[in-house]
Design an enzyme around this catalytic site. Structure first.
Site, PDB file in Angstrom:
ATOM      1  N   ASP A 187      32.308  42.900  28.217  1.00 21.02           N
ATOM      2  CA  ASP A 187      31.784  42.041  29.408  1.00 21.02           C
ATOM      3  C   ASP A 187      32.730  42.779  30.392  1.00 21.02           C
ATOM      4  O   ASP A 187      34.013  42.606  30.534  1.00 21.02           O
ATOM      5  CB  ASP A 187      31.966  40.792  29.117  1.00 21.02           C
ATOM      6  CG  ASP A 187      30.998  39.856  29.878  1.00 21.02           C
ATOM      7  OD1 ASP A 187      30.268  39.223  29.622  1.00 21.02           O
ATOM      8  OD2 ASP A 187      31.575  39.792  31.344  1.00 21.02           O
TER       9      ASP A 187
ATOM     10  N   HIS B  96      27.208  36.819  23.344  1.00 17.29           N
ATOM     11  CA  HIS B  96      28.941  36.988  23.848  1.00 17.29           C
ATOM     12  C   HIS B  96      29.460  36.552  22.370  1.00 17.29           C
ATOM     13  O   HIS B  96      29.373  35.591  21.650  1.00 17.29           O
ATOM     14  CB  HIS B  96      29.109  35.885  24.778  1.00 17.29           C
ATOM     15  CG  HIS B  96      28.604  35.915  25.994  1.00 17.29           C
ATOM     16  ND1 HIS B  96      28.941  36.175  27.300  1.00 17.29           N
ATOM     17  CD2 HIS B  96      27.124  35.369  26.448  1.00 17.29           C
ATOM     18  CE1 HIS B  96      28.258  36.038  28.287  1.00 17.29           C
ATOM     19  NE2 HIS B  96      27.178  35.667  27.527  1.00 17.29           N
TER      20      HIS B  96
ATOM     21  N   HIS C 137      21.344  38.587  24.971  1.00 14.88           N
ATOM     22  CA  HIS C 137      22.638  39.198  24.596  1.00 14.88           C
ATOM     23  C   HIS C 137      23.643  38.061  23.952  1.00 14.88           C
ATOM     24  O   HIS C 137      23.323  36.873  24.340  1.00 14.88           O
ATOM     25  CB  HIS C 137      23.547  39.520  25.748  1.00 14.88           C
ATOM     26  CG  HIS C 137      23.392  38.574  26.955  1.00 14.88           C
ATOM     27  ND1 HIS C 137      22.564  38.559  27.925  1.00 14.88           N
ATOM     28  CD2 HIS C 137      24.416  37.804  27.349  1.00 14.88           C
ATOM     29  CE1 HIS C 137      22.821  37.591  28.910  1.00 14.88           C
ATOM     30  NE2 HIS C 137      23.810  37.135  28.424  1.00 14.88           N
TER      31      HIS C 137
HETATM   32  P1  5GP Z   1      25.120  35.217  30.655  1.00 17.27           P
HETATM   33  O1  5GP Z   1      25.418  34.246  31.938  1.00 17.27           O
HETATM   34  O2  5GP Z   1      23.485  35.883  31.104  1.00 17.27           O
HETATM   35  O3  5GP Z   1      24.920  34.717  29.330  1.00 17.27           O
HETATM   36  O4  5GP Z   1      26.020  36.402  30.663  1.00 17.27           O
HETATM   37  C1  5GP Z   1      25.811  37.753  31.411  1.00 17.27           C
HETATM   38  C2  5GP Z   1      27.170  38.337  31.089  1.00 17.27           C
HETATM   39  O5  5GP Z   1      26.923  39.852  31.618  1.00 17.27           O
HETATM   40  C3  5GP Z   1      28.171  37.729  31.926  1.00 17.27           C
HETATM   41  O6  5GP Z   1      29.359  37.178  31.246  1.00 17.27           O
HETATM   42  C4  5GP Z   1      28.809  39.028  32.940  1.00 17.27           C
HETATM   43  O7  5GP Z   1      30.193  39.165  33.172  1.00 17.27           O
HETATM   44  C5  5GP Z   1      28.351  40.197  32.235  1.00 17.27           C
HETATM   45  N1  5GP Z   1      27.790  41.368  33.150  1.00 17.27           N
HETATM   46  C6  5GP Z   1      27.054  41.368  34.382  1.00 17.27           C
HETATM   47  N2  5GP Z   1      26.709  42.401  34.919  1.00 17.27           N
HETATM   48  C7  5GP Z   1      27.648  43.429  33.851  1.00 17.27           C
HETATM   49  C8  5GP Z   1      27.729  44.687  33.915  1.00 17.27           C
HETATM   50  O8  5GP Z   1      27.431  45.390  34.803  1.00 17.27           O
HETATM   51  N3  5GP Z   1      28.494  45.194  32.876  1.00 17.27           N
HETATM   52  C9  5GP Z   1      29.054  44.634  31.891  1.00 17.27           C
HETATM   53  N4  5GP Z   1      29.715  45.358  31.014  1.00 17.27           N
HETATM   54  N5  5GP Z   1      28.888  43.245  32.053  1.00 17.27           N
HETATM   55  C10 5GP Z   1      28.178  42.636  32.949  1.00 17.27           C
END
Ligand code: 5GP
Ligand code: ZN
Length: 116
Positions: free
Chosen positions: A33, A105, A103
């Site tokens: 992340d 985490h 995804h």
């Molecule tokens: P969500 O809130 O959708 O469960 O989590 C999305 C995750 O994707 C977040 O923890 C954020 O930091 C991560 N993320 C967003 N954009 C990118 C990116 O361009 N590269 C990586 N490696 N992680 C990302």
């Protein structure tokens, strides 16, 4: 749709956006992340574009989700996480999902963590 050209994680799968990869096979990609909450914070994603956990079908995707989940302990061991870890799948607006490509985490490492 197996691939959404406007999707951030599909772009990561396609190599159009760089990522720090931890694991890859034909159907799964794992990368770090970009804003980690914990010392080790991985995102396990299917290469197939599935927007949210609410979009899976039990018949089609149960094996894929099983494989994603089964990878978590192995990748944590490989990352030297030995004292437990957390897995989270945010789903939809009220679930706090920000990137609409399924995804998981997986977070671990010594506390304190940045969040959670
Ligand atoms: P969500 O809130 O959708 O469960 O989590 C999305 C995750 O994707 C977040 O923890 C954020 O930091 C991560 N993320 C967003 N954009 C990118 C990116 O361009 N590269 C990586 N490696 N992680 C990302
Ligand atoms: Zn996608």
């Amino acid at each position: 749709m197996s691939h959404d050209p406007s999707c951030l994680f599909c772009k990561i799968v396609a190599g159009q956006i760089p990522s720090r990869k931890a694991y890859e096979d034909e159907e799964i990609l794992v990368f770090h992340d970009i804003h980690p909450w914990a010392p080790v914070h991985l995102l396990i994603i299917p290469k197939l574009h599935i927007a949210t956990l609410a979009d899976i079908s039990e018949e089609q995707h149960a094996a894929l989700l099983g494989r994603m989940t089964a990878l978590a302990p192995r990748l944590m061991r490989e990352a030297a996480v030995t004292n437990g870890f957390r897995t989270v799948i945010n789903c939809g607006a009220d679930g706090g999902q920000e990137v609409y490509h399924l995804h998981m985490h997986v977070m671990g490492g010594p506390r304190p963590w940045a969040k959670g």
